[in-house]
Motif scaffolding. Sequence first.
Motif, short mmCIF file in Angstrom:
data_model
loop_
_atom_site.label_atom_id
_atom_site.label_comp_id
_atom_site.label_asym_id
_atom_site.label_seq_id
_atom_site.Cartn_x
_atom_site.Cartn_y
_atom_site.Cartn_z
N ARG A 107 1.96 1.77 -3.54
CA ARG A 107 0.89 2.29 -4.40
C ARG A 107 0.56 3.75 -4.09
NH1 ARG A 107 -3.62 -0.24 -3.18
NH2 ARG A 107 -2.91 -1.98 -1.89
N ARG A 108 0.68 4.13 -2.83
CA ARG A 108 0.39 5.52 -2.45
C ARG A 108 1.43 6.48 -2.98
NH1 ARG A 108 0.19 5.43 3.84
NH2 ARG A 108 -0.42 7.63 3.61
N ARG A 162 0.85 9.58 -9.11
CA ARG A 162 0.12 10.35 -8.10
C ARG A 162 0.75 11.72 -7.84
NH1 ARG A 162 -3.67 7.19 -5.52
NH2 ARG A 162 -3.41 4.92 -5.73
N ARG A 189 0.82 -1.21 0.00
CA ARG A 189 0.00 0.00 0.00
C ARG A 189 0.86 1.27 0.00
NH1 ARG A 189 -3.13 -3.55 3.11
NH2 ARG A 189 -2.15 -2.89 5.06
N VAL A 234 0.73 13.74 0.89
CA VAL A 234 0.31 12.35 0.72
C VAL A 234 -0.91 12.14 1.62
CG1 VAL A 234 0.97 9.93 0.93
CG2 VAL A 234 2.69 11.63 0.31
N HIS A 294 -3.59 7.66 5.70
CA HIS A 294 -4.07 6.28 5.52
C HIS A 294 -3.98 5.57 6.85
CE1 HIS A 294 -4.08 2.08 4.12
NE2 HIS A 294 -4.61 2.52 2.99
#
Length: 314
Positions: free
Chosen positions: A85-86, A91, A82, A106, A109
């Motif tokens: 992916r973040r 992004r 994760r 960011v 999460h």
Amino acid sequence: MIKVLFIAGTGRSGTTILSNILGQVPGSFAGGEIRYAWQRGFVEDHRCGCGRPFSECPVWTAVVADAFGDRPGLNPGGVADRIDRRLRIRRIPPMLVRLLRRRPIVPPHSDDHDVLELYRALSRRPGVDVIVDSSKLPLYGMMLSALPGLEMSVVHVVRDPRATAFSWRRQKPTRDRDDETTMPQLELWRSAVLWVLWNRLTAAWLSRSTMRSVVVHYEDLVAEPEKTVNRITALLGHELPGNVIHGHTATLAATHSVAGNPSRHEAGKVELYLDTEWRQMMPAHQRVLVTILTLPGLRRFGYAVRSGTGTAER
């Protein structure tokens, strides 16, 4: 307060040897590229800088026990996936919008709690005043800087992009396992683009931040190691012990670096020298290609367009 000295920049820029040296400062814990602890430590059980596998290192086993105990719900592989992916490159555009609006770059999460617990446990180690994290990736640094209770200072390390591009083409054993696994190699165009992206993004991040920071050139680090390192330790109010660097030789005790360049495993006397092999061995057309691709950052970071000297113009 959890104090972190974050080393930012791009790969093959001397960040690992710098981390090893900073780990010799009393009160500093050189953890290496801590963003990889979840995958390379918990999941793949790579060797720690001390030489033991992650699962057998007494320092990291104590840190993990302190942070998570026997918590059954911890899923390190999921956290690693994760985080990856973040922080993907695609992004970046929305992150830049958030940066300009002075919002968390960011998005938060639920994994951030586990990330923070790992750093909190490291900070509770006896004698640890500051954690040296050489994760480099500015996006990860931005994520960390938004965590509550964490105070970050940043060292932005920059090296001539032609030298880093040449270094990325070398085949280097990781020394993380008993097999012959080697570090990834990057195409010239890719390493050049990443050099511009990560260095410009780091500069933009720091220009809009109130964090204490310093820019260090690799060429200065190896030319005047003691003077350059003391510029960094001044951020922390500490000094490098006089027995660590003599001239261009560093005397290093083993660190507990969880991931990074194979040089993280080096201890004892280590020679600090300017790696100039690229000047003789890198074909002219490759130099030209990397120079063209990195033009948006060459002058910005003090490097000549002509790569004859390979040193910063200051």
